[in-house]
Each structure stands twice: as C-alpha cells, then as structure tokens.
Design a protein around this motif. Structure first.
Motif: not given
Ligand SMILES: Cc1ncc(C[n+]2csc(CCOP(=O)(O)OP(=O)(O)O)c2C)c(N)n1
Lengths: 716, 324
Positions: B133, B136-138, B165-166, B222, B224-225, B227-230
């Motif tokens: 996080k 920020k490397n996804g 911290w999501r 899960a 995808a979520r 990776r999308a920062g959710e």
C-alpha cells in the motif's frame, strides 16, 4: 637548476617536464605547454607528463585537449587514479555525463576512499537523476571526510529530493553545525522542515539563513510563503516579490515600466502569468479590479489557458506567453497583484464565481450527461509530475476507494495526461465515466473540462489546476491536501478565503490519504442519500442553469435534514442513535445484531430505495434514509461487489418496483370495490412476482456464498 | 450468473491440483521409506484451495503459508523438484535443504515463507499488504491458514489492522475442521469463520473448498477488490484433509473412517474431473495424459532430489544471520 641541467643535456626529459610544472605554477600556461610537449617528444610514453599537460589545458579551458591528455595518461598507466579522476572532471565539464560517471567509478575502483572523486561522482549521479545512488555516494564521501559541511549539505539536498525528509534534516543539521555561516544550508533546512509540516521551525530556519546572508533570495521567497501560510498577508505578499531574484522565477527584463498599482487610465498594462496553471486561475480574479485602474489590459498566460480565459471576458486581450505582444507601457506579474492591491485576509476578492464555461459546450455536455443518475462527482488525482513536490500532493486513483464505493455516487474522470493510465483497471470496476480521448481537443484545453464541471454536483481533486477551475466556476470542490500543503491553503482551516465553494480535506498524517478519503466518503454518503431523495419528485425538471446551483442547494440541505430528524428520534427511544452508530460500524447497547443473507440485504435495500423515492415528509424520509445508509454501509463492508451481483440487485429492484405498483393498483380496486378480472390478474401476479423475487434472492445468496438460505413452503 | 470459469480455467486448475496431489503422494511414499526428516503435513484433499486462489496471483503477489504448505508452494510457482529436494534436505531444495517441509521459501516466485508456527502468516500478509500500500505497487498479499489459527490473537490483530488500513490482503482460512485432533466446533464459539469478516469490517465469504470453481470465483472478486484499493477480504474454504494430521500419526481416535470416506467421495480432483468430462471441456484421453504428465513430473522430482547433493557441512553456519 633545471635550466643548468638542460644546458648539460638538452634532452633531459625530467628537467623539461619539471620546468613545465614550474611555469604552470608561476601562471604561465603557454610556456608550460611548450616545456611539457618537448618532454613528451623525447619520451612519448611519459604518463605523468600527459597528465600534467592535461591539467594545464584544463586550467586554460581547453577541455578537448585536456580530455585527450588524460585519456592518453590512463591508457599508458591503467591504475592511474588521479588521471581517471581528472578525466571524469573534464568529461563532466564537457557535458558528457555518462562517460564522466564511468571515469569516476574507475577512479574509485582504484582508490575507494578518494573523497573528492566520491563527491563529484555523487554530484554527477544527482545530475543524471540517479538520486538513490547519489545519496549513497555522498554518504561514502562523508565517511571519508566527516567534516565536509558541503557533502552533508549535498546529501541533505539529495535526500530532500527523494522525499526522505527526516534523513535530509539530519544531514542538514550536521551541515549547519560544521560550517558557519552557511546560509544555503539553513535555507534548505527550512524547506525540509516545511515538508515535514514543522512550519514554525521552518520559518526560524529561514530567519537564520537571512541573518547570515540578508541577500539570499531563496530564503526571502521561502519566508514569504511561510508568512502567507500563517495568514500574515501584509508582510507575506511584499516579501513574495523576492521571487524574481530566485533562479526558477527569474524573468527576462521587460521593456516598459513596472506597474505600481496606481491608477493609470489610458495606459496599457501587460499582465503576465508565472508558475502553474492553478496560480493563473486563482489570480485572474483580480482582472476586473485591474481594469478599473488602467485603460487596457493584455494578459499573457500559459498557452493551455488561452481559450478559456479569452472566453471569460475578464480582459480585453489574452495571448500566450512567448507570443508577440502589442505595445504596452506598463507591466506586472499576475502573482504580484495581491501585493499591489494590498490584499489582506479581510479583503481577499472572492466572488462566488468568476469564470464560466462556454455556453454551447455546456449545453452539449448537459445533454450527453443527461442520463447519468445519482450524485455526479468529478475526480482528478494527479497534478503535473514535473512539479517539485508532486509526489506529495498527488494521490492514486485507487486511494479514492472510499469515495467510489459510496452508493449513488457516479464518478466522472477529469484527469488528463499523467495519471489517466490508472483508469485502465478501475474504470469499469467503479463505473467511472471517462470522457474519451477527444475530450478538450476540439475546443482547446480546459474548454470541455469547464463545461463538464458545470454539470457536476461536486469535484474532488488533488491540489492542481482542476481544483482552481471548479472553484472559479463556483462548483463545490473538495481538495485533498498533503500534510504539508501549499502556502495558499494556510494552516488548519477547512475552507479557503479565496474560494467560497471549496472545502479542504487535510492529511492528518504525512503521506497518508486514508482518512482524507474516509472522511470524504462519510460526507458523500449523506449527500448521495439526499440527492436520491431530492431527485425523485423533481426528476427531469431541473433547468440547465439550475444544474450547478441545484447541487449547491443539495449540499446545504444535507446538513439540515439529519439535524432536524435527530430531535424526535433521540427524544423517542434512542433507536435512531443505534441505527446511526451501526451505520458507521459501531454497535450501541440495545442494538440487535443478526446475521442476514446477502439476498435479504439487497432486497431490503431496494425496498428502502423505492420508499425513499416516494416518501416526501422530511421526518419519515429521514428515517428511511438513515436505515438505507446503514444497510449501504453493511453492503459495502460485507459483500464482494461484482458485475453479476449488480445485475441481480437491479433485477431485484425492478421486481420490487413492480410489486409496489401491483400493491397500489390492488388498493385502488379495493377502494372502488372492483373485484373483477383485473383484480384477479393483479392478485395472481403477486405470487408470481414473489416467486421471481425469491429466485433472485436465492441467486444472490449463491453468488455471495451466504450461509443463510431462505426456504419457501409453498409451491413445492 | 458468474461467467463460468470451467471452459477457460478448468484444465489449468485441474493440472495444478494434479501436480500437488502427485507430489504429495511421492512425499508420503518417501516418508514411509525414511527419506524425509522432520514432520511432513500433506495437503491431500485440500488442493482446490491453493489452486483456486493462486490462479489469480501474479509472480509479484506474495503468499504466506503454514506447516501444511506444499500445495501453496507448488501453486505459487515453486517447481516440484525444488519442493521434493527441500524435503529430502538437499542443497537443490527451495530453501537450500535447510528448511524442510515447514520452512519453504522462494521469494523469486512470491512464496515468502511457510511456517511451523500456527498463525503468523496472517500478520505477515498484513505487513506485506501494508508495504504494498505504501509503495502503491498494486500487489496483493495472501495469507493461508487453518481453522486452528483463527482463535489466535494474530487473527484478530491481522484482520483488524488490514481492515482499518484497507490493505490489499486476502485472508484464506482452510477450514478442514480439525486443528490436529481438535474439532473446530469444539474450539470455536461461532462455528462460522466467514461470519467474522463483517465483525472486522470486511467481506467474509464461505465457499465449498472442495469445489475449485467456487474457490476460483470467490477469490477472483476478493483479489480484484484488493487490487482496486477497496481493502481485504476473508475467504473461508470448507474442506477436509483425508490423510492424518502429519505423516506417521494415527487417524481414527478423533474422527471416524466413515467420515473420512465420505469426504474422499467428494475429492476435489474427482469433482472437477467429472465436470470437465460432463461439460465437454476435455476428453478422457486428454485428462489421462495430464495425469500421466503430473505423475512423471513428481517421480522425476524425486529422482532429482535423490541425486542431489547434501548441503556442505562446512556451510552449516551460513544463512543464520542476515548479512547487513
Ligand atoms: C503457535 C502454535 N501453537 C501450537 C502449535 C502446534 N500445532 C501444530 S499444527 C497445529 C494445528 C493447526 O491446525 P490448523 O491451523 O487447523 O491447520 P491444519 O493442520 O488443520 O491444516 C497445532 C496446534 C504450533 N505449531 N504453533
């Protein structure tokens, strides 16, 4: 004595060579070249002589000749560290950075503790933008020579550029402890402290720098920003004029007279823009005031803003910086206007709206976005990457998750250029409206952006031009600000004296956007629920001009309705508080927590949505919205969203809508006492629809992996 | 409703599960011959979980695993050779023969470690997620753990941290219903692990852990979520190990033969195999070929391990301290 030797033996090579060195020491380079060349005629493989000849050439600025000498010396003696070192210095002066780096590296392999070579290599890395390596190499240089204030200073500057501010501060502390005066290092300490959000100490550091060097323009400029940040506009704007003596802001001398702000009717004034696009957008607000004092105004601004500002009618003439100008008598920088107008916090000229989008474009976009339901929120996450502290002020699209997931919010990307590549993964996931590649191309930069912004309820942006534009258009804008924000946003406040429609969301920890967008998400949840409620009765009736204003109204109302609803709720049972607490994640005593299936949750949400669109009475509507918000939160937290899930949810909502209509029609029959064929058909459709509804809920449960299954007792 | 992964992913998933199964069988055999030193916890019966989850991960994503980690290692990209050699204690093993069954390590493919301690994978994955996080490397971090881990403090700390911290983390609980010999229903006040997700503010989903397509579908969302920062998600895969807790241990003092047999009838490989045939995705001959390949790969891995050298005794003290 050497001459005596030569008289005896005219070809004595050492004597020739040494005579050359003596000549060089006496400041007679031409003679030195002669002697050493003679020595080399007799002994062409004399490495030291080539080396010394290189030094002489280098001293007289004959860099190519010097380079050739050092190369010769190094090829004759491959372990000749000084020769490689000077080869590096010469290549660097020639601008051949990559080769210079290689030469220094070679030097250091031969003599690892060569402090000057380390220092120069580090500087070369820095010029190449290899900051990590530069920092490591400066540290090595310092290890060889711990007392070098300059090396500590350079290390500090490098670490600052890397965004490693705490480490930078340590290095700069050492630099100022080792040497005094060292005004530049104090100044660098100041900017580092500022980046760390330690603003008072930063100001003290600038004062110290200025005490040591009262003419240090950079420190004056930094002190100006510090004062402005504190709201001390009187001293701040005057001091801000020092920027013209700082390298990045230096302007070529202009013909004409610098304007002092006095009334000069009949004269023409050239106002020129400087720094970023946002600066220009912020300070063009002064143009109407300027026009009251001079006859005619020419604005020379960044090319990207020409179409927008031309259309604004703020002044008679707008040209791009660098283009030919018509004649003028007076000139001033746009960013000097606050100073020239004696702007203080009390008299900031802050009209609610001083720019407009092109009416025709606005109409086109109104139509194109007409079908977009929900709260329309424009987003912009990345500023110009070239800006020094861009890494701090820009955020990642992904950081917007808490905003993107608010039900009823529809995101519209206003991002151009850098950063738009981040849309790739998220645009479909979050259903972001991307305005396409020809956006802002036909009519010019910012023309479509402005027209779209006028169709939005809100813009969420990093500290960049789009934020200024939205605010100048009078559209609500929330700006996400770094821990150490730009001077213009001042300290601790969440509003700006410059822009009535702007709200500032500041980081509460350095480099952490988390709670910034959590707070925005929580606020948005209220706004979106409001919009949902407000939109239902008045659907399709909003006139174009009301688009933006309607949004402003909705924002005001968002604060009002829950407040009104609070009173009866608390007075009655306290159940409302429970609901509210659950909505935000906590559970209060008395709350009944029961696991429910995903299908049941979505069913209930769809029913509440239908209700919220039909109930008008504020107190009852507030009850519905509160429960809806709570369930939306539960959905966001507990369900993995996916396209199939969204489709099922939509179908469920449609079925429930139909059931609603059937119910109302049945009630109408009841009132009229009509129980014929239509009534029977309606009654039969109830169980058919309910079966369909149960099937959808079952599919949702399957998809979401719910443990609970609803079973039916009929029909099997 | 969800796009059916069977036609596109079915064979790939089957192959992963087969490779795990055949390797484990080789290891069981080798263990009985006394060739493996230390404990050996096999993954037989649970293959669908590692296969279904890891199918969504890239090389850069990371996985933290448990004492029962052979399957995760293979699914994440460790070769059969390196796995078997590691259990044989050979220098060609993924941990140079120093880790054995419970300390597999292959950072080059994102296997950041299995562990003999119950629970830490949860915190390690949270830590990795935190670093992703910040950077920020996804990337995404996955923690695999058993039902035995969810009543440890680590579970509470890790899930809460990841939620506030999501973090881009996927918590995968392989609920095989026993922690060694203790039934989960005996050890847990709330028999649903998935239901705990909501309590921490993240989605908690229970899936049939023997149905690889179900695991695959849930993990898709899960990941995808994340990776999308959710934020994180908790996946509870209900499954079963059909061999004893560890090789060499007894099995029927705490569970019955009938129970084990009933789960063998729901073997994840058999379930998928039938669907591949019924769905017309593959023919018997194609599957037989895959099966042959997997068997040969495992057998070859064992030969490779047996022929590999032991670590040099002189190097016994290297890799003990990190070199600064
Ligand atoms: C912290 C800790 N406590 C106890 C143990 C002993 N132990 C080894 S395996 C195990 C059971 C783990 O059960 P579970 O997590 O369900 O995984 P499974 O073996 O079922 O795959 C226990 C308690 C341990 N290794 N570490």
């Amino acid at each position: 004595m050497y001459r005596a030797v030569l008289r005896e033996e005219p070809a004595q090579v050492d004597a020739l060579h040494l005579l050359g060195l003596v000549a060089q020491q006496r400041g007679r380079p031409a003679e030195a070249v002669q002697w050493i060349s003679q020595a080399l005629q007799h002994r062409p493989n004399f490495a030291e002589a080539h080396y010394n000849l290189g030094l002489v050439y280098r001293e007289c600025g004959q860099l190519e000749a010097a380079r050739a000498c050092f190369e010769r010396a190094t090829s004759l003696r491959p372990r000749y560290a000084e020769a490689f070192y000077n080869l590096g210095n010469t290549l660097k002066d020639l601008g051949r950075l990559d080769e210079a780096v290689a030469a220094y590296q070679r030097t250091l392999r031969l003599r690892p503790k060569f402090a000057k070579a380390l220092n120069n290599l580090a500087n070369a890395y820095r010029e190449q933008g290899r900051l990590e390596e530069a920092a490591a190499t400066f540290r090595q240089a310092i290890a060889c020579d711990p007392s070098s204030a300059k090396a500590h200073h350079n290390l500090g500057l490098t670490l600052r550029a890397l965004g490693r501010f705490s480490e930078a501060l340590e290095a700069l502390d050492k630099a100022v402890a080792l040497a005094s005066p060292f005004a530049e290092a104090h100044n660098a300490r100041g900017t580092t402290l500022q980046a760390l959000g330690r603003f008072d100490e930063a100001l003290a550091a600038y004062e110290q720098a200025l005490a040591q060097d009262p003419q240090l323009a950079d420190a004056h400029f930094n002190r100006a920003c510090a004062w402005l940040r504190q709201g001390d506009y009187q001293r701040g704007w005057a001091e801000y004029e020092w920027r013209f003596r700082c390298k990045p802001f230096a302007m070529p001398a202009l013909p004409g007279t610098a304007w002092n702000g006095s009334a000069q009717p009949g004269r023409t004034l050239l106002l020129y823009a400087e720094q970023g696009l946002g600066d220009t957008l912020q300070f063009v607000r002064y143009l109407p005031l300027v026009r009251q004092r001079v006859g005619r105004v020419i604005l020379a601004c960044q090319p990207a803003l020409v179409p927008l500002l031309r259309a604004s009618g703020l002044c008679q003439q707008v040209t791009a910086l660098g283009e030919a100008l018509e004649t003028y008598e007076l000139y001033a920088s746009l960013l000097s206007l606050p100073h020239l107008f004696g702007t203080t916090l009390e008299n900031v000229p802050a009209p609610r709206r001083y720019l407009q989008a092109d009416a025709q474009l606005a109409a086109q976009w109104r139509e194109r976005l007409g079908g977009v339901k929900g709260l329309r929120v424009g987003i912009c996450w990345q500023g110009n990457k070239a800006q020094a502290f861009d890494r701090l002020r820009s955020f990642a699209l992904r950081d917007l998750a808490p905003v993107a997931l608010v039900p009823g919010v529809r995101l519209v990307s206003l991002q151009k250029g850098d950063g738009s590549e981040q849309l790739a993964g998220l645009a479909t996931r979050w259903n972001i409206i991307d305005l396409g590649p020809d956006f802002d191309t036909a009519a010019g930069p910012f023309m479509d952006t402005a027209a779209v912004i006028e169709q939005l309820d809100l813009v969420i942006s990093c500290d960049t031009a789009v934020a200024h534009l939205a605010a100048a258009l009078g559209v609500p804008v929330w700006v996400a600000l770094a821990w150490s924000a730009d001077y213009r946003w001042m300290l601790h406040r969440d509003d700006s004296p410059w822009y009535p429609s702007m709200r500032l969301y500041r980081q509460t920890r350095p480099e952490c956007w988390e709670d910034v967008f959590d707070r925005m998400g929580a606020e948005l949840q209220k706004l979106a629920a409001e919009k949902l409620a407000a939109a239902a009765p008045a659907a399709g009736t909003a006139t174009p001009a009301e688009g933006a204003m309607g949004a402003v109204g909705a924002m005001g109302a968002a604060a009002a309705v829950p407040a009104a609803a609070q009173t009866p709720a608390t007075a009655a049972t306290g159940a409302m508080d429970t609901a509210a607490a659950m909505g935000t994640g906590g559970a209060t005593a008395g709350a009944i927590l029961v696991e429910i299936s995903a299908g049941e949750l979505l069913d209930k949400i769809s029913i509440l949505e239908i209700k919220s669109a039909r109930i008008r009475e504020p107190a009852r509507l507030a009850n519905v919205l509160r429960e809806l918000e709570m369930l939306h939160t539960a959905r966001q937290r507990s369900l993995l969203e996916s396209e199939p899930l969204a489709k099922l949810a939509t179908s469920l909502r449609e079925v429930n809508e139909q059931l609603w209509q059937v119910e109302e029609a049945l009630r109408a029959c009841e009132r009229q006492g009509e129980f014929g064929a239509p009534f029977i058909e309606l009654a039969r459709s109830v169980y058919r629809l309910n079966d369909h509804r149960a099937e959808l809920k079952r599919q949702i449960n399957d998809l979401a992996g719910s443990r609970l299954r609803e079973e039916k007792s009929y029909g099997c | 409703m969800v796009a059916d992964p069977l036609p596109t992913e079915g064979l790939r998933l089957y192959r992963t599960m087969l490779r795990i199964r055949r390797c484990e069988e080789q290891l069981v055999q080798a263990y009985s011959e006394g060739l493996i030193h230390g404990a050996c916890h096999t993954y037989i019966g649970q293959e669908a979980v590692a296969a279904g989850v890891c199918a969504h991960l890239t090389r850069d994503d990371v996985v933290f695993s448990t004492h029962r980690g052979h399957g995760h290692a293979l699914a994440k990209g460790v070769s059969a050779r390196e796995l078997v050699a590691e259990l044989f204690g050979r220098v060609t093993g993924c941990s140079r023969g120093r880790g054995g069954s419970m300390h597999l390590f292959a950072p080059e493919v994102g296997l950041l470690g299995t562990s003999g301690i119950v629970g830490p994978s949860i915190l390690q994955a949270a830590g990795a997620g935190y670093s992703f996080k910040l950077l920020k490397n996804g990337r995404v971090a996955v923690a695999f753990f058993g039902d035995g881990a969810v009543n440890n403090g680590a579970f509470h700390e890790g899930l809460n941290m990841a939620a506030i911290w999501r973090l881009p983390v996927l918590f995968v609980c392989e609920n095989n219903q026993y922690a060694t010999e203790v039934p989960f229903s005996y050890a847990a006040g709330n028999a649903s692990v998935a239901a705990r997700g909501t309590a921490y503010g993240m989605p908690g989903v229970a899936v049939d852990g023997n149905d690889v397509l179900a695991v695959y579908a849930a993990a898709a969302q899960a990941v995808a979520r994340a990776r999308a920062g959710e934020g994180p998600a908790l996946l509870e895969c209900l499954t079963y190990r059909t061999r004893p807790h560890a090789e060499g241990m007894g099995d029927f003092t705490y569970r019955t033969r009938e129970e084990v047999e009933s789960w063998k009838a729901r073997d994840p490989l058999l379930l998928l195999r039938a669907r591949l045939i019924d769905g017309g995705v593959a023919t018997e001959a194609q599957l037989a070929q895959l099966e042959g390949e997997a068997a040969e790969e495992a057998a070859e891995a064992r030969r490779f391990a047996e022929n590999s050298p032991w670590p040099d005794p002189a190097s016994a003290t290297t890799h003990i301290y990190a070199t600064p």
